[in-house]
Design an enzyme around this catalytic site. Structure first.
Site, PDB file in Angstrom:
ATOM      1  N   GLY A 180      54.058 -40.598-109.242  1.00 23.26           N
ATOM      2  CA  GLY A 180      52.751 -40.738-108.634  1.00 23.26           C
ATOM      3  C   GLY A 180      51.677 -41.156-109.609  1.00 23.26           C
ATOM      4  N   GLN A 181      51.423 -40.301-110.599  1.00 19.57           N
ATOM      5  CA  GLN A 181      50.276 -40.514-111.482  1.00 19.57           C
ATOM      6  C   GLN A 181      50.663 -41.358-112.699  1.00 19.57           C
TER       7      GLN A 181
ATOM      8  N   MET B  17      56.865 -38.497-102.475  1.00 19.38           N
ATOM      9  CA  MET B  17      56.436 -37.166-102.021  1.00 19.38           C
ATOM     10  C   MET B  17      57.101 -36.688-100.730  1.00 19.38           C
TER      11      MET B  17
ATOM     12  N   CYS C 283      53.501 -32.508-107.519  1.00 21.49           N
ATOM     13  CA  CYS C 283      53.801 -33.930-107.371  1.00 21.49           C
ATOM     14  C   CYS C 283      55.232 -34.269-107.809  1.00 21.49           C
ATOM     15  N   MET C 284      55.518 -34.077-109.100  1.00 19.61           N
ATOM     16  CA  MET C 284      56.797 -34.546-109.634  1.00 19.61           C
ATOM     17  C   MET C 284      57.751 -33.415-109.993  1.00 19.61           C
TER      18      MET C 284
ATOM     19  N   LYS D 127      43.311 -51.589-105.423  1.00 25.28           N
ATOM     20  CA  LYS D 127      42.602 -50.599-106.251  1.00 25.28           C
ATOM     21  C   LYS D 127      42.455 -51.095-107.676  1.00 25.28           C
TER      22      LYS D 127
HETATM   23  N1  LIG Z   1      47.176 -32.595 -98.556  1.00 24.46           N
HETATM   24  C1  LIG Z   1      47.689 -33.112 -99.671  1.00 24.46           C
HETATM   25  N2  LIG Z   1      47.249 -32.697-100.871  1.00 24.46           N
HETATM   26  C2  LIG Z   1      47.788 -33.184-101.999  1.00 24.46           C
HETATM   27  C3  LIG Z   1      48.829 -34.158-101.940  1.00 24.46           C
HETATM   28  C4  LIG Z   1      49.271 -34.602-100.652  1.00 24.46           C
HETATM   29  O1  LIG Z   1      50.176 -35.458-100.527  1.00 24.46           O
HETATM   30  N3  LIG Z   1      48.684 -34.041 -99.555  1.00 24.46           N
HETATM   31  N4  LIG Z   1      49.361 -34.666-103.085  1.00 24.46           N
HETATM   32  C5  LIG Z   1      49.297 -33.871-104.302  1.00 24.46           C
HETATM   33  C6  LIG Z   1      49.594 -34.732-105.461  1.00 24.46           C
HETATM   34  S1  LIG Z   1      51.078 -35.561-105.457  1.00 24.46           S
HETATM   35  C7  LIG Z   1      48.738 -34.911-106.481  1.00 24.46           C
HETATM   36  S2  LIG Z   1      49.224 -35.839-107.835  1.00 24.46           S
HETATM   37  C8  LIG Z   1      47.420 -34.235-106.481  1.00 24.46           C
HETATM   38  C9  LIG Z   1      46.291 -35.025-107.114  1.00 24.46           C
HETATM   39  O2  LIG Z   1      45.160 -34.234-107.087  1.00 24.46           O
HETATM   40  P1  LIG Z   1      44.036 -34.252-108.200  1.00 24.46           P
HETATM   41  O3  LIG Z   1      44.599 -34.412-109.536  1.00 24.46           O
HETATM   42  O4  LIG Z   1      43.230 -33.034-107.985  1.00 24.46           O
HETATM   43  O5  LIG Z   1      43.214 -35.536-107.711  1.00 24.46           O
HETATM   44  P2  LIG Z   1      42.438 -36.657-108.505  1.00 24.46           P
HETATM   45  O6  LIG Z   1      41.419 -37.183-107.555  1.00 24.46           O
HETATM   46  O7  LIG Z   1      43.376 -37.625-109.080  1.00 24.46           O
HETATM   47  O8  LIG Z   1      41.725 -35.836-109.642  1.00 24.46           O
HETATM   48  C10 LIG Z   1      41.543 -36.330-110.938  1.00 24.46           C
HETATM   49  C11 LIG Z   1      40.137 -35.951-111.376  1.00 24.46           C
HETATM   50  O9  LIG Z   1      39.939 -36.306-112.745  1.00 24.46           O
HETATM   51  C12 LIG Z   1      38.727 -37.017-112.907  1.00 24.46           C
HETATM   52  N5  LIG Z   1      38.944 -37.899-114.050  1.00 24.46           N
HETATM   53  C13 LIG Z   1      39.327 -39.195-114.071  1.00 24.46           C
HETATM   54  N6  LIG Z   1      39.559 -39.601-115.328  1.00 24.46           N
HETATM   55  C14 LIG Z   1      39.287 -38.553-116.131  1.00 24.46           C
HETATM   56  C15 LIG Z   1      39.384 -38.342-117.539  1.00 24.46           C
HETATM   57  O10 LIG Z   1      39.751 -39.223-118.317  1.00 24.46           O
HETATM   58  N7  LIG Z   1      39.086 -37.090-117.992  1.00 24.46           N
HETATM   59  C16 LIG Z   1      38.680 -36.091-117.170  1.00 24.46           C
HETATM   60  N8  LIG Z   1      38.423 -34.889-117.700  1.00 24.46           N
HETATM   61  N9  LIG Z   1      38.577 -36.276-115.829  1.00 24.46           N
HETATM   62  C17 LIG Z   1      38.894 -37.475-115.331  1.00 24.46           C
HETATM   63  C18 LIG Z   1      38.530 -37.723-111.582  1.00 24.46           C
HETATM   64  O11 LIG Z   1      37.161 -37.990-111.370  1.00 24.46           O
HETATM   65  C19 LIG Z   1      39.107 -36.711-110.573  1.00 24.46           C
HETATM   66  O12 LIG Z   1      38.149 -35.814-110.095  1.00 24.46           O
HETATM   67  O13 LIG Z   1      47.038 -33.937-105.141  1.00 24.46           O
HETATM   68  C20 LIG Z   1      47.964 -33.122-104.479  1.00 24.46           C
HETATM   69  N10 LIG Z   1      47.382 -32.738-103.202  1.00 24.46           N
HETATM   70  N1  LIG Z   2      46.852 -45.780-102.750  1.00 23.22           N
HETATM   71  C1  LIG Z   2      47.304 -44.733-103.434  1.00 23.22           C
HETATM   72  N2  LIG Z   2      48.451 -44.841-104.159  1.00 23.22           N
HETATM   73  C2  LIG Z   2      48.900 -43.762-104.819  1.00 23.22           C
HETATM   74  C3  LIG Z   2      48.197 -42.525-104.839  1.00 23.22           C
HETATM   75  C4  LIG Z   2      46.973 -42.460-104.100  1.00 23.22           C
HETATM   76  O1  LIG Z   2      46.299 -41.428-104.066  1.00 23.22           O
HETATM   77  N3  LIG Z   2      46.581 -43.575-103.409  1.00 23.22           N
HETATM   78  N4  LIG Z   2      48.692 -41.449-105.495  1.00 23.22           N
HETATM   79  C5  LIG Z   2      49.833 -41.590-106.396  1.00 23.22           C
HETATM   80  C6  LIG Z   2      50.561 -40.313-106.444  1.00 23.22           C
HETATM   81  S1  LIG Z   2      50.009 -39.113-107.536  1.00 23.22           S
HETATM   82  C7  LIG Z   2      51.674 -40.083-105.725  1.00 23.22           C
HETATM   83  S2  LIG Z   2      52.469 -38.593-105.876  1.00 23.22           S
HETATM   84  C8  LIG Z   2      52.275 -41.131-104.896  1.00 23.22           C
HETATM   85  C9  LIG Z   2      52.747 -40.654-103.516  1.00 23.22           C
HETATM   86  O2  LIG Z   2      53.357 -41.702-102.865  1.00 23.22           O
HETATM   87  P1  LIG Z   2      54.160 -41.491-101.490  1.00 23.22           P
HETATM   88  O3  LIG Z   2      54.975 -40.282-101.572  1.00 23.22           O
HETATM   89  O4  LIG Z   2      54.834 -42.753-101.171  1.00 23.22           O
HETATM   90  O5  LIG Z   2      52.960 -41.277-100.443  1.00 23.22           O
HETATM   91  P2  LIG Z   2      52.619 -40.150 -99.366  1.00 23.22           P
HETATM   92  O6  LIG Z   2      51.681 -40.794 -98.426  1.00 23.22           O
HETATM   93  O7  LIG Z   2      52.166 -38.909-100.031  1.00 23.22           O
HETATM   94  O8  LIG Z   2      53.977 -39.763 -98.614  1.00 23.22           O
HETATM   95  C10 LIG Z   2      55.053 -40.611 -98.405  1.00 23.22           C
HETATM   96  C11 LIG Z   2      55.688 -40.466 -97.068  1.00 23.22           C
HETATM   97  O9  LIG Z   2      56.372 -39.238 -96.905  1.00 23.22           O
HETATM   98  C12 LIG Z   2      56.620 -39.151 -95.522  1.00 23.22           C
HETATM   99  N5  LIG Z   2      57.190 -37.846 -95.109  1.00 23.22           N
HETATM  100  C13 LIG Z   2      56.560 -36.796 -94.525  1.00 23.22           C
HETATM  101  N6  LIG Z   2      57.461 -35.824 -94.241  1.00 23.22           N
HETATM  102  C14 LIG Z   2      58.676 -36.258 -94.617  1.00 23.22           C
HETATM  103  C15 LIG Z   2      60.006 -35.711 -94.566  1.00 23.22           C
HETATM  104  O10 LIG Z   2      60.250 -34.605 -94.099  1.00 23.22           O
HETATM  105  N7  LIG Z   2      61.015 -36.480 -95.064  1.00 23.22           N
HETATM  106  C16 LIG Z   2      60.805 -37.718 -95.567  1.00 23.22           C
HETATM  107  N8  LIG Z   2      61.861 -38.387 -96.015  1.00 23.22           N
HETATM  108  N9  LIG Z   2      59.567 -38.260 -95.609  1.00 23.22           N
HETATM  109  C17 LIG Z   2      58.509 -37.541 -95.163  1.00 23.22           C
HETATM  110  C18 LIG Z   2      55.265 -39.479 -94.927  1.00 23.22           C
HETATM  111  O11 LIG Z   2      55.397 -39.900 -93.590  1.00 23.22           O
HETATM  112  C19 LIG Z   2      54.765 -40.564 -95.863  1.00 23.22           C
HETATM  113  O12 LIG Z   2      54.868 -41.850 -95.293  1.00 23.22           O
HETATM  114  O13 LIG Z   2      51.360 -42.185-104.709  1.00 23.22           O
HETATM  115  C20 LIG Z   2      50.771 -42.672-105.900  1.00 23.22           C
HETATM  116  N10 LIG Z   2      50.073 -43.872-105.514  1.00 23.22           N
HETATM  117  S1  SF4 Z   3      49.240 -49.464-111.242  1.00 23.37           S
HETATM  118 FE1  SF4 Z   3      49.402 -48.917-109.076  1.00 23.37          FE
HETATM  119  S2  SF4 Z   3      47.264 -48.780-108.397  1.00 23.37           S
HETATM  120 FE2  SF4 Z   3      47.244 -49.946-110.323  1.00 23.37          FE
HETATM  121  S3  SF4 Z   3      47.387 -52.105-109.699  1.00 23.37           S
HETATM  122 FE3  SF4 Z   3      49.469 -51.381-110.087  1.00 23.37          FE
HETATM  123  S4  SF4 Z   3      50.227 -50.742-108.076  1.00 23.37           S
HETATM  124 FE4  SF4 Z   3      47.978 -50.864-107.937  1.00 23.37          FE
HETATM  125 MO   LIG Z   4      51.113 -37.062-107.155  1.00 24.11          MO
END
Ligand SMILES: Nc1nc2c(c(=O)[nH]1)N[C@H]1C(S)=C(S)[C@@H](COP(=O)(O)OP(=O)(O)OC[C@H]3O[C@@H](n4cnc5c(=O)[nH]c(N)nc54)[C@H](O)[C@@H]3O)O[C@H]1N2
Ligand SMILES: Nc1nc2c(c(=O)[nH]1)N[C@H]1C(S)=C(S)[C@@H](COP(=O)(O)OP(=O)(O)OC[C@H]3O[C@@H](n4cnc5c(=O)[nH]c(N)nc54)[C@H](O)[C@@H]3O)O[C@H]1N2
Ligand code: SF4
Ligand SMILES: [Mo]
Length: 772
Positions: free
Chosen positions: A383-384, A346, A171-172, A82
């Site tokens: 995560g973020q 997560m 998330c966190m 990415k």
């Molecule tokens: N089913 C499911 N849902 C989840 C999760 C999951 O594990 N499963 N994970 C959750 C977690 S951990 C997270 S962190 C959330 C993330 O969920 P979101 O925060 O809703 O997802 P993003 O796609 O990161 O949204 C960021 C938005 O900001 C816009 N953007 C980028 N840069 C800028 C900027 O500089 N300014 C402005 N104003 N906009 C900008 C991007 O285009 C994008 O639309 O999703 C949650 N939802």
């Molecule tokens: N490529 C990519 N990288 C990212 C992001 C992205 O959108 N894309 N988002 C960023 C963000 S905001 C976040 S929060 C992180 C998330 O990063 P991770 O948390 O590593 O990713 P996820 O795929 O949400 O979930 C992790 C694992 O939790 C496991 N899980 C499900 N249920 C359980 C349970 O009951 N117990 C345990 N121990 N594990 C379980 C799932 O099988 C999965 O493999 O990634 C960050 N990095």
């Molecule tokens: S900050 Fe995360 S998404 Fe960006 S290059 Fe490093 S590991 Fe990949």
């Molecule tokens: Mo997240």
């Protein structure tokens, strides 16, 4: 330039897999050649994950044409897939260039002046008629620290409402509350450098290979170099990450609390605990009544041992399906290695018992003294890119004030009122609405005006359909600051504000290992798009003037640029556990990230906290202190807490009608709601669509083959997706990626949340499967 999927996956596999160790991986061939050589490079940080890889952005004729990893930063020049393809996100055809106002079913272009006028009128009206708690802000762990700090000051200090929260609540939040409840203060004590020193890694609920690939690369390197290094991976899926594990513990989702207690049971039974450490640094607590307010009691070592008696490995096996012998093995490795490092993400946080699960990982480290030494540490993966810096540290959550202060604490409020120069009593003593409460309040009409910036809740909230109705309702006013349009949130908005993206503006990120880094502006934003900070400053001044408090507005919000905000932030952190007075803007421009505490300009930053060898704040607290001092836990005489936490399962376990567990998460190619990465042709080609991952045994039971269409139904909704039959999820579990806007998987997920952190249980809900 066209890369085939095979080339791409080879590249990413090479990065992630053990075989790549020592190889210098440049960008895939052709990326640079096609775009042309940059005429200069600008230092910054990757836009995506909380790992926070240092990058250089290559600019040619005012356009970003390339990125490369920063060799002098912690990532040693490596970037994941990415990161390498970042330039394309700036030039997507759906970049939003002008403010848009809804007129019936259409959006019309308006000027910034008109946009600010409409927005100020609506917020002003609502505050006048219904009070400041009728307006709210929903922010992001992806905004710059200056943006998050500023808007927090406006809402809590200027308007007098705590209705300001953000997506880190999804998330966190459980990690933050976990650190605070165990250690007294948020954020990890260790660093990525601990990877180089650990002999045992305990990784639970994290798919690092896909979600934090460059940290995973470091782990691989350690594994290659250290012959005896052991990796334990606890995840109900056999993920890409789990493939390098020496021990993969699989279990029924939501049952790992029993496993963590059983590991503690084994450690004590086999006398593998560190009695000196426990005696010197810890106390024991239990929750007698969840409240509110919760009733907490101090208990003893003997009480803890008695509490653990029920959690034999055999009992935990019955609950979890994880073999007792594996639990015993994991406990032994964890306790007896020279240094053990835990990672989680997560899989633990997105749970109705997320905080408890976090506490229990910390328990294992405290029990064994595997903490505050090189390699021995308990490390929450963020995560973020700025969930730590802007939101957790900066206090953009409805219960927080900046730098470890709390809304509910009178002294903290008084301190911030004085610092901001607002009248005593301005900051409200009651925490405001948390994310899910905020969207419930939009649904009920209690929140009249909502500003959403840098997040896409119309796709990312759990049980999203019911919250989309509230956001779309015409009697409330929804403002969305976005870089693209339409998104699944901007399509519901009344007003859409075009945002500058990443290197089109400057600001500070704070990342997983307490590392703060500055992103320099490299190019101008397209059309009339503006940095969110400049829009926030404009809005604050106009609104204060309209409220008849223009002079106060100028005094509080009259910043000229992000550096002025940053300098105030440094002062705000001074004297707290975060102290980063030493991180001047000039210094941040030169250095490749600095880890707080960093109290003076000649201070190199802190790799490990709470130990006199590395952390200057230890001697500041107690000049005689040697070794570990948990000054974060002052209220308990510098003793941190081992919690007695019982096992409790998920909110919605499977049953006869909905016999499968659905879990959701990430793929390596894409970022969250796909607004950015789905615009990168290489990434889109490599991972074009959502799917439901199901193992061959379950697939046979339901009668589906690879690529068949499957209808997945929960109590909240249905979706039809292609089956991907692979032996990754354990029996009874299916997985879906979250990244595709036309596949709203959150129509299915549950919005049940953790009572302490208010973080929803994205990771577990019950579904049924039918072949279509
Ligand atoms: N089913 C499911 N849902 C989840 C999760 C999951 O594990 N499963 N994970 C959750 C977690 S951990 C997270 S962190 C959330 C993330 O969920 P979101 O925060 O809703 O997802 P993003 O796609 O990161 O949204 C960021 C938005 O900001 C816009 N953007 C980028 N840069 C800028 C900027 O500089 N300014 C402005 N104003 N906009 C900008 C991007 O285009 C994008 O639309 O999703 C949650 N939802
Ligand atoms: N490529 C990519 N990288 C990212 C992001 C992205 O959108 N894309 N988002 C960023 C963000 S905001 C976040 S929060 C992180 C998330 O990063 P991770 O948390 O590593 O990713 P996820 O795929 O949400 O979930 C992790 C694992 O939790 C496991 N899980 C499900 N249920 C359980 C349970 O009951 N117990 C345990 N121990 N594990 C379980 C799932 O099988 C999965 O493999 O990634 C960050 N990095
Ligand atoms: S900050 Fe995360 S998404 Fe960006 S290059 Fe490093 S590991 Fe990949
Ligand atoms: Mo997240």
């Amino acid at each position: 330039m066209k890369l085939t999927r095979r080339e791409l996956m080879k590249y990413s596999a090479a990065l992630a897999a053990a075989s790549a160790i020592g190889l210098d991986l440049p960008m895939p061939k052709g990326v640079l050649a096609a775009a042309g050589e940059p005429d200069h490079w600008v230092k910054g940080v990757c836009r995506y994950c909380g790992a926070g890889c240092g990058v250089y952005t290559g600019v040619r004729g005012g356009r970003v044409v390339a990125v490369k990893g920063d060799k002098d930063n912690w990532n040693k020049g490596f970037l994941c897939l990415k990161g390498n393809f970042l330039p394309a996100i700036l030039y997507a055809s759906d970049r939003l260039q002008y403010p848009l106002l809804r007129k019936g079913n259409k959006f019309v272009r308006i000027s910034w002046d008109q946009a600010m006028g409409v927005m100020v009128d609506k917020f002003h009206d609502s505050i006048r008629k219904n009070g400041p708690n009728s307006v709210a802000f929903y922010g992001s762990g992806q905004s710059y620290t200056e943006e998050s700090y500023f808007i927090n000051k406006l809402f809590k200090g200027g308007l007098g409402t705590n209705n300001i929260d953000g997506n880190p609540r999804l998330c966190m939040a459980s990690a933050a509350v976990g650190y605070v409840s165990t250690f007294g203060k948020d954020e990890p004590m260790g660093a990525y450098d601990d990877i180089n020193h650990a002999d045992c890694f305990f990784i639970i609920g994290s798919n690092m290979a896909e979600a934090h690939p460059v940290i995973f690369r470091m782990l691989n390197e350690r594994k290659q170099k250290g012959k005896d290094v052991k990796i334990i991976m606890a995840d109900p899926r056999k993920t890409l990450s789990a493939r390098i594990a020496d021990l993969h513990m699989s279990f029924t989702p939501g049952t790992d609390l029993a496993i963590l207690n059983a590991m503690a049971h084994v450690i004590i039974k086999e006398k593998l605990h560190n009695k000196d450490f426990v005696d010197k640094h810890t106390i024991f607590k239990t929750m007698v009544d969840p409240g509110p307010p919760p009733k907490i009691a101090k208990v003893t070592w003997d009480d803890y041992v008695k509490f653990l008696a029920d959690y034999t490995p055999e009992a935990a096996e019955k609950i979890s399906g994880c073999p007792a012998a594996e639990i015993v093995k994991a406990a032994r490795w964890f306790a007896t290695s020279k240094a053990t490092m835990s990672f989680w993400c997560m899989g633990l946080n997105q749970r109705t018992r997320g905080v408890w699960a976090n506490n229990m990982v910390h328990n294992l480290h405290l029990l064994t003294g595997q903490i505050c030494r090189p390699g021995a540490t308990t490390f929450s993966l963020t995560g973020q890119p700025n969930a730590c810096g802007g939101v957790r540290d900066g206090g953009l959550l409805s219960h927080l004030l900046p730098y470890g202060r709390l809304v509910a604490n009178e002294k903290d409020r008084a301190e911030m009122e004085k610092f901001w120069g607002v009248p005593a009593g301005r900051i409200q003593p009651k925490p405001g609405l948390t994310a899910m409460e905020m969207f419930q309040a939009v649904n009920s009409g209690a929140t009249r005006c909502l500003w959403v910036a840098c997040t896409n809740p119309g796709q990312s909230l759990p049980n999203v359909d019911i919250y989309r109705k509230g956001m779309a309702a015409t009697d409330s006013f929804l403002v969305v600051s976005e870089a693209y349009h339409p998104t699944r949130t901007s399509e519901l908005a009344d007003l859409v504000l075009p945002a500058a993206l990443w290197v089109e503006k400057d600001g500070t990120y704070g990342q997983s290992e307490r590392r703060y880094q500055y992103v320099e502006k490299a190019i101008n934003p397209p059309g009339e798009a503006r940095p969110d900070l400049s829009v926030m400053i404009d809005f604050a001044n106009r609104l204060m003037a309209k409220l008849g408090r223009g002079d106060e507005g100028k005094r509080l919000f009259g910043y000229k640029n992000s550096e002025e905000v940053w300098n105030e932030i440094r002062l705000c952190s001074k004297g707290t556990a975060y102290d980063f007075m030493g991180m001047t803007r000039a210094r941040m421009k030169k250095e490749h990230g600095l880890q707080w505490p960093c109290p003076t300009e000649d201070h190199p930053g802190t790799v490990r906290r709470y130990t006199s060898e590395y952390d200057v704040l230890v001697k500041q607290q107690d000049p005689k202190a040697e070794g570990v001092l948990f000054y974060s836990a002052k209220a308990d005489n510098n003793r941190v807490t081992i919690w007695l936490r019982p096992h409790k399962g998920p909110a919605e376990p499977p049953d006869a009608e909905y016999p499968f567990v659905l879990t959701t998460g990430r793929q390596i190619e894409h970022w969250h709601t796909g607004t950015m990465t789905l615009k990168v042709p290489e990434l889109k080609r490599s991972a074009p669509d959502a799917y439901v991952e199901i193992n061959p045994r379950d697939a046979a039971k339901v009668g589906v083959k690879n690529k068949d269409k499957v209808k997945v139904t929960s109590r909240r909704g249905s979706i039809v997706l292609e089956a991907k039959v692979v032996d990754v999820p354990r029996d009874g579990l299916v997985f879906m990626p979250m990244h595709y806007p036309d596949r709203m998987i959150n129509s299915l997920t549950t919005d049940a949340y953790d009572a302490m952190s208010k973080q929803p249980e994205f990771k577990i809900c019950a579904v049924k499967l039918e072949k279509v």
